[in-house]
Scaffold this motif. Structure first.
Motif, PDB file in Angstrom:
ATOM      1  N   SER A 150       0.825  -1.209   0.000  1.00 52.59           N
ATOM      2  CA  SER A 150       0.000   0.000   0.000  1.00 52.59           C
ATOM      3  C   SER A 150       0.858   1.257   0.000  1.00 52.59           C
ATOM      4  CB  SER A 150      -0.918  -0.008   1.231  1.00 52.59           C
ATOM      5  OG  SER A 150      -1.639   1.193   1.335  1.00 52.59           O
ATOM      6  N   PHE A 151       1.975   1.222   0.749  1.00 52.62           N
ATOM      7  CA  PHE A 151       2.853   2.392   0.813  1.00 52.62           C
ATOM      8  C   PHE A 151       3.440   2.713  -0.558  1.00 52.62           C
ATOM      9  CE2 PHE A 151       7.107   4.207   1.276  1.00 52.62           C
ATOM     10  CZ  PHE A 151       6.845   5.320   2.052  1.00 52.62           C
ATOM     11  N   PHE A 152       3.867   1.678  -1.293  1.00 51.88           N
ATOM     12  CA  PHE A 152       4.523   1.891  -2.578  1.00 51.88           C
ATOM     13  C   PHE A 152       3.543   1.966  -3.756  1.00 51.88           C
ATOM     14  CE2 PHE A 152       8.125   0.150  -0.122  1.00 51.88           C
ATOM     15  CZ  PHE A 152       9.066   1.123  -0.394  1.00 51.88           C
ATOM     16  N   SER A 153       2.277   1.706  -3.510  1.00 48.35           N
ATOM     17  CA  SER A 153       1.279   1.761  -4.576  1.00 48.35           C
ATOM     18  C   SER A 153       1.281   3.133  -5.256  1.00 48.35           C
ATOM     19  CB  SER A 153      -0.106   1.460  -3.986  1.00 48.35           C
ATOM     20  OG  SER A 153      -1.086   1.529  -4.990  1.00 48.35           O
ATOM     21  N   PRO A 154       1.122   3.209  -6.596  1.00 47.01           N
ATOM     22  CA  PRO A 154       0.776   2.128  -7.531  1.00 47.01           C
ATOM     23  C   PRO A 154       1.976   1.369  -8.111  1.00 47.01           C
ATOM     24  CG  PRO A 154       0.761   4.196  -8.700  1.00 47.01           C
ATOM     25  CD  PRO A 154       1.108   4.522  -7.268  1.00 47.01           C
ATOM     26  N   THR A 155       3.183   1.632  -7.583  1.00 46.07           N
ATOM     27  CA  THR A 155       4.361   0.910  -8.077  1.00 46.07           C
ATOM     28  C   THR A 155       4.226  -0.575  -7.754  1.00 46.07           C
ATOM     29  OG1 THR A 155       5.742   2.856  -7.713  1.00 46.07           O
ATOM     30  CG2 THR A 155       6.866   0.738  -7.960  1.00 46.07           C
ATOM     31  N   ASN A 156       4.464  -1.407  -8.752  1.00 42.81           N
ATOM     32  CA  ASN A 156       4.370  -2.850  -8.555  1.00 42.81           C
ATOM     33  C   ASN A 156       5.637  -3.374  -7.885  1.00 42.81           C
ATOM     34  OD1 ASN A 156       3.355  -5.554  -8.883  1.00 42.81           O
ATOM     35  ND2 ASN A 156       4.807  -5.785 -10.571  1.00 42.81           N
ATOM     36  N   ILE A 157       5.470  -4.197  -6.831  1.00 38.37           N
ATOM     37  CA  ILE A 157       6.622  -4.781  -6.144  1.00 38.37           C
ATOM     38  C   ILE A 157       6.376  -6.257  -5.888  1.00 38.37           C
ATOM     39  CG2 ILE A 157       7.282  -2.630  -5.000  1.00 38.37           C
ATOM     40  CD1 ILE A 157       6.096  -3.740  -2.418  1.00 38.37           C
ATOM     41  N   ASP A 158       7.457  -7.022  -5.893  1.00 37.77           N
ATOM     42  CA  ASP A 158       7.431  -8.413  -5.435  1.00 37.77           C
ATOM     43  C   ASP A 158       7.976  -8.417  -4.018  1.00 37.77           C
ATOM     44  OD1 ASP A 158       6.529  -9.242  -7.922  1.00 37.77           O
ATOM     45  OD2 ASP A 158       8.565  -9.531  -8.684  1.00 37.77           O
ATOM     46  N   ILE A 159       7.317  -9.131  -3.120  1.00 38.06           N
ATOM     47  CA  ILE A 159       7.684  -9.068  -1.712  1.00 38.06           C
ATOM     48  C   ILE A 159       7.783 -10.456  -1.106  1.00 38.06           C
ATOM     49  CG2 ILE A 159       5.279  -8.792  -0.973  1.00 38.06           C
ATOM     50  CD1 ILE A 159       6.345  -6.894   1.240  1.00 38.06           C
ATOM     51  N   LYS A 160       8.778 -10.638  -0.258  1.00 34.78           N
ATOM     52  CA  LYS A 160       8.979 -11.896   0.455  1.00 34.78           C
ATOM     53  C   LYS A 160       9.250 -11.559   1.917  1.00 34.78           C
ATOM     54  CE  LYS A 160      11.668 -16.204   0.241  1.00 34.78           C
ATOM     55  NZ  LYS A 160      12.764 -16.924  -0.471  1.00 34.78           N
ATOM     56  N   ILE A 161       8.496 -12.205   2.841  1.00 34.03           N
ATOM     57  CA  ILE A 161       8.598 -11.873   4.261  1.00 34.03           C
ATOM     58  C   ILE A 161       8.765 -13.147   5.091  1.00 34.03           C
ATOM     59  CG2 ILE A 161       7.488 -10.764   6.236  1.00 34.03           C
ATOM     60  CD1 ILE A 161       5.860  -9.088   4.338  1.00 34.03           C
ATOM     61  N   LEU A 162       9.671 -13.089   6.046  1.00 36.22           N
ATOM     62  CA  LEU A 162       9.804 -14.162   7.023  1.00 36.22           C
ATOM     63  C   LEU A 162       9.569 -13.576   8.407  1.00 36.22           C
ATOM     64  CD1 LEU A 162      10.534 -17.150   7.544  1.00 36.22           C
ATOM     65  CD2 LEU A 162      12.874 -16.405   7.935  1.00 36.22           C
ATOM     66  N   GLU A 163       8.691 -14.217   9.165  1.00 34.35           N
ATOM     67  CA  GLU A 163       8.337 -13.750  10.510  1.00 34.35           C
ATOM     68  C   GLU A 163       9.078 -14.571  11.558  1.00 34.35           C
ATOM     69  OE1 GLU A 163       4.449 -14.499  13.213  1.00 34.35           O
ATOM     70  OE2 GLU A 163       4.067 -13.562  11.272  1.00 34.35           O
ATOM     71  N   GLU A 164       9.575 -13.906  12.601  1.00 38.59           N
ATOM     72  CA  GLU A 164      10.283 -14.583  13.683  1.00 38.59           C
ATOM     73  C   GLU A 164       9.773 -14.040  15.009  1.00 38.59           C
ATOM     74  OE1 GLU A 164      14.907 -15.166  15.255  1.00 38.59           O
ATOM     75  OE2 GLU A 164      14.491 -14.176  13.349  1.00 38.59           O
ATOM     76  N   GLU A 165       9.409 -14.928  15.912  1.00 37.97           N
ATOM     77  CA  GLU A 165       8.905 -14.516  17.219  1.00 37.97           C
ATOM     78  C   GLU A 165       9.984 -14.706  18.273  1.00 37.97           C
ATOM     79  OE1 GLU A 165       4.822 -14.971  19.880  1.00 37.97           O
ATOM     80  OE2 GLU A 165       5.400 -16.567  18.490  1.00 37.97           O
ATOM     81  N   LEU A 166      10.192 -13.691  19.114  1.00 34.03           N
ATOM     82  CA  LEU A 166      11.255 -13.717  20.111  1.00 34.03           C
ATOM     83  C   LEU A 166      10.715 -13.357  21.488  1.00 34.03           C
ATOM     84  CD1 LEU A 166      13.972 -11.619  18.212  1.00 34.03           C
ATOM     85  CD2 LEU A 166      13.729 -14.107  18.188  1.00 34.03           C
ATOM     86  N   ASN A 167      11.376 -13.864  22.508  1.00 33.40           N
ATOM     87  CA  ASN A 167      11.095 -13.334  23.845  1.00 33.40           C
ATOM     88  C   ASN A 167      12.037 -12.165  24.097  1.00 33.40           C
ATOM     89  OD1 ASN A 167      13.608 -14.323  24.970  1.00 33.40           O
ATOM     90  ND2 ASN A 167      12.666 -16.348  25.125  1.00 33.40           N
ATOM     91  N   LEU A 168      11.828 -11.493  25.204  1.00 31.13           N
ATOM     92  CA  LEU A 168      12.589 -10.266  25.472  1.00 31.13           C
ATOM     93  C   LEU A 168      14.082 -10.536  25.586  1.00 31.13           C
ATOM     94  CD1 LEU A 168      12.291  -7.235  25.998  1.00 31.13           C
ATOM     95  CD2 LEU A 168      12.071  -7.750  28.432  1.00 31.13           C
ATOM     96  N   THR A 169      14.452 -11.648  26.195  1.00 32.85           N
ATOM     97  CA  THR A 169      15.870 -11.981  26.352  1.00 32.85           C
ATOM     98  C   THR A 169      16.524 -12.252  25.003  1.00 32.85           C
ATOM     99  OG1 THR A 169      15.521 -12.895  28.559  1.00 32.85           O
ATOM    100  CG2 THR A 169      17.500 -13.612  27.379  1.00 32.85           C
ATOM    101  N   GLN A 170      15.816 -12.978  24.136  1.00 32.44           N
ATOM    102  CA  GLN A 170      16.358 -13.256  22.803  1.00 32.44           C
ATOM    103  C   GLN A 170      16.557 -11.966  22.010  1.00 32.44           C
ATOM    104  OE1 GLN A 170      13.185 -15.915  21.642  1.00 32.44           O
ATOM    105  NE2 GLN A 170      14.583 -17.668  21.608  1.00 32.44           N
ATOM    106  N   PHE A 171      15.640 -11.033  22.175  1.00 33.58           N
ATOM    107  CA  PHE A 171      15.709  -9.784  21.426  1.00 33.58           C
ATOM    108  C   PHE A 171      16.872  -8.916  21.897  1.00 33.58           C
ATOM    109  CE2 PHE A 171      14.240  -5.302  20.800  1.00 33.58           C
ATOM    110  CZ  PHE A 171      14.312  -5.293  19.423  1.00 33.58           C
ATOM    111  N   LYS A 172      17.115  -8.927  23.202  1.00 33.99           N
ATOM    112  CA  LYS A 172      18.172  -8.079  23.748  1.00 33.99           C
ATOM    113  C   LYS A 172      19.542  -8.730  23.674  1.00 33.99           C
ATOM    114  CE  LYS A 172      15.449  -5.273  26.940  1.00 33.99           C
ATOM    115  NZ  LYS A 172      15.282  -4.815  28.339  1.00 33.99           N
TER     116      LYS A 172
END
Length: 299
Positions: A150-172
């Motif tokens: 939506s941000f880049f619209s109307p420019t066409n983009i191909d997108i690939k996303i990987l999600e990772e869930e962390l606890n607070l200790t892992q993040f820090k």
């Protein structure tokens, strides 16, 4: 009373819920200091979204990473890099979040990086994402994909996303890179410090090579025949309609070698030219009015 005070302090210190604070205190035998260290392992509310983008028509490639506090819907970290160098897309999204972020900042310094575009787009994209995330009940890869598109619209983009869930200790925690032996090396996409063969244009009325100083600007052509050289020449404006054209370059270093001079030239971040100049040569040195960097360099 002591248990109650510790419970309140732990909740205030870490932002955890009462049930999580009680569990941490029980595990730590009501030791507040140990409970604060322990609570980080219980607070698994941080999501990292590692994003790779391609703008097919524009031949632009992007890396974006967003760290979101799922409890408050606040963006904790946000980093981007956009480049005309397709090799940045080869960075694996399966590496840990810290390494992915490091790769993003490395990509911003590499040849082909769209530095000004990245700087301009990053603040606006972060603000746009933050506002959109605040309106979402549950943030997932699909929602992030829709926000980015939506941000880049109307420019066409191909997108690939990987999600990772962390606890607070892992993040820090600073990632243990020795643990990630199966991850793709960051050097896969990294062009690194590129050295190109070059030739400096001579001028019989110019300045003697023996008197040339660091920081002066001369005209040069790229003579390097490697594929990477042709790609970089196109980026820094050294080729027009398939024909190599002279471009300004700043003198970095001058060395006297084998009765000739070896000159190191600066073209752009991580791109250096090497030219051999005969000891009796005279070079045309450009003044500020003759240097047209803004018209040459696209970033």
């Amino acid at each position: 009373m002591k248990q109650t005070n510790h419970l309140k302090l732990l909740m205030e210190e870490t932002g955890c819920e009462e049930s999580q604070a009680e569990l941490a205190l029980n595990i730590s035998d009501n030791n507040l200091e140990k409970a604060i260290s322990t609570i980080g392992f219980l607070l698994k509310f941080i999501k990292i979204f590692k994003i790779k983008l391609i703008f097919p028509k524009e031949n632009v490639y992007g890396l974006v990473q967003i760290a979101v506090n799922m409890k408050s819907s606040e963006i904790l970290r946000f980093s981007t890099a956009f480049s005309q160098n397709p090799t940045i897309y080869e960075i694996s999204e399966n590496i840990d979040w810290f390494s992915f972020e490091k790769a993003i900042f490395s990509a911003r310094l590499e040849a082909g990086s769209l530095e000004k575009y990245t700087q301009n787009i990053e603040e606006n994209l972060k603000l746009y994402c933050q506002q959109a995330i605040k309106e979402i009940i549950f943030v997932s890869t699909d929602e992030i994909s829709d926000i980015i598109k939506s941000f880049f619209s109307p420019t066409n983009i191909d997108i690939k996303i990987l999600e990772e869930e962390l606890n607070l200790t892992q993040f820090k925690k600073f990632p243990d890179h020795n643990f990630n032996n199966n991850c793709t090396s960051l050097t896969v996409y990294n062009i690194g410090f590129v050295k190109l063969d070059a030739k400096i244009l001579e001028d019989k009325h110019g300045k003697s090579i023996k008197k040339i100083q660091e920081g002066e600007t001369v005209l040069s052509t790229i003579t390097d025949q490697r594929d990477i050289a042709h790609y970089l020449v196109h980026l820094i404006g050294g080729k027009e309609n398939g024909i190599i054209s002279p471009i300004p370059a700043t003198i970095q270093k001058v060395y006297y070698k084998n009765e000739n001079f070896e000159v190191h030239l600066y073209y752009a971040s991580s791109i250096t030219g090497f030219a051999i100049v005969q000891k009796n040569s005279k070079l045309k040195v450009l003044d500020e009015k003759q240097v047209w960097w803004g018209k040459i360099l696209p970033w």
